[in-house]
Design an enzyme around this catalytic site. Structure first.
Site, PDB file in Angstrom:
ATOM      1  CG  HIS A  50      -4.816  -1.199   3.447  1.00  0.00           C
ATOM      2  ND1 HIS A  50      -4.618   0.154   3.474  1.00  0.00           N
ATOM      3  CD2 HIS A  50      -5.842  -1.452   4.310  1.00  0.00           C
ATOM      4  CE1 HIS A  50      -5.476   0.713   4.318  1.00  0.00           C
ATOM      5  NE2 HIS A  50      -6.228  -0.222   4.820  1.00  0.00           N
ATOM      6  NE  ARG A  75      -9.381  -4.905   3.012  1.00  0.00           N
ATOM      7  CZ  ARG A  75      -8.709  -4.532   4.106  1.00  0.00           C
ATOM      8  NH1 ARG A  75      -9.345  -4.428   5.265  1.00  0.00           N
ATOM      9  NH2 ARG A  75      -7.418  -4.309   4.047  1.00  0.00           N
ATOM     10  CG  ASP A  89     -19.420  -7.635 -14.410  1.00  0.00           C
ATOM     11  OD1 ASP A  89     -20.358  -8.311 -13.947  1.00  0.00           O
ATOM     12  OD2 ASP A  89     -19.597  -6.579 -15.044  1.00  0.00           O
ATOM     13  CD  GLU A 154     -12.002  -1.238   8.348  1.00  0.00           C
ATOM     14  OE1 GLU A 154     -10.772  -1.349   8.423  1.00  0.00           O
ATOM     15  OE2 GLU A 154     -12.602  -0.953   7.290  1.00  0.00           O
ATOM     16  CG  ASP A 180      -8.399   1.304   9.693  1.00  0.00           C
ATOM     17  OD1 ASP A 180      -7.719   2.337   9.687  1.00  0.00           O
ATOM     18  OD2 ASP A 180      -8.391   0.481   8.765  1.00  0.00           O
TER      19      ASP A 180
END
Length: 266
Positions: A50, A75, A89, A154, A180
């Site tokens: 977000h 996240r 990576d 969520e 959520d």
């Protein structure tokens, strides 16, 4: 002397004698991330879901946070194997994957974080920061030790499947997202509604019964305290952008509010 990677968030949780408290890094700024990392909190969540964070800004924030004791968790925007590979990576050792609603989905996510034969993570260690460009001894065979995987519950469906999700081998913990979850319950914007809190607490019980640590997002201090008392092992209790927004609003109210009041008295 060979280089060593830092302990994972899984390791920190296992060693902790109290809940670990963290802050959301949503600004996309390495400078702000570094300020937050030096504040004394336990962990920092770099948000790619977000917030305006891409690979380059996430890398810069990981590098900025690395100088401090706070543990960075990234996240990812989605549980996609390519995205997960790229973020790993970059050198991210701790991942949080949003919107996980089933054990099968959790297994796919775990597989994306591990090299064959255990998983299907693409191999590019010599080119990547993850193994410090082949400077970490035996990184390919020990990579799972250097990566921790957390999944986010969520939705109401995910709450019902929480025990199965938490029990998936390779899932190191579960994070509950009340925002959520509230929306999926028809209670948009009501994260502290009694029904939402009850669903969060049911998830706590299911995850803890599976032997996994459980975390939650709670910006309201009273709610955060309640969740910590109920067994949350890790909590997000603020966000950089929210702290800046509320702080500047307080300045405006303090100084411009008094000015406006003075003008109105004439």
């Amino acid at each position: 002397m060979p280089l060593r990677l830092t302990p994972t968030f899984r390791d920190r949780l296992a060693e902790a004698s109290r809940p670990l408290f963290g802050v959301w890094a949503c600004s996309g700024s390495p400078l702000v991330a570094e300020i937050c990392a030096g504040a004394g909190l336990d962990w920092i969540l770099i948000d790619m879901e977000h917030a305006p964070n891409g690979l380059e800004s996430t890398l810069a924030q990981l590098q900025a946070i690395a100088a401090y004791p706070a543990t960075p968790v990234v996240r990812v925007p989605v549980g996609d194997a390519v995205v997960i590979k790229q973020v790993l990576d970059l050198g991210a050792q701790n991942l949080l994957v949003p919107m996980v609603s089933s054990a099968d989905q959790a297994r796919e996510i775990v597989a994306a974080t591990q090299y064959p034969p255990r998983g299907r993570r693409g191999v590019g260690n010599a080119l990547a920061r993850s193994g410090r460009w082949n400077r970490i001894d035996d990184y390919l065979t020990s990579a799972a030790e250097h990566v921790s995987v957390f999944v986010q519950i969520e939705t109401t469906h995910a709450v019902e499947a929480a025990a199965e999700i938490a029990a998936v081998d390779g899932v190191d913990g579960v994070f509950v997202g009340p925002s959520d979850l509230a929306a999926s319950m028809g209670l948009l914007g009501q994260q502290t509604h009694p029904d939402v809190v009850a669903a969060v607490l049911r998830t706590f019980e299911a995850v803890r019964a599976a032997g996994r640590p459980v975390g939650v997002n709670a910006f309201d201090p009273a709610t955060a305290d309640r969740y910590a008392e109920a067994g949350a092992s890790f909590l997000l209790v603020g966000a950089d952008v929210s702290l800046l927004a509320r702080g500047t609003e307080q300045l405006a109210a303090r100084y411009l509010g008094e000015l406006d009041a003075g003008r109105a008295s004439y």
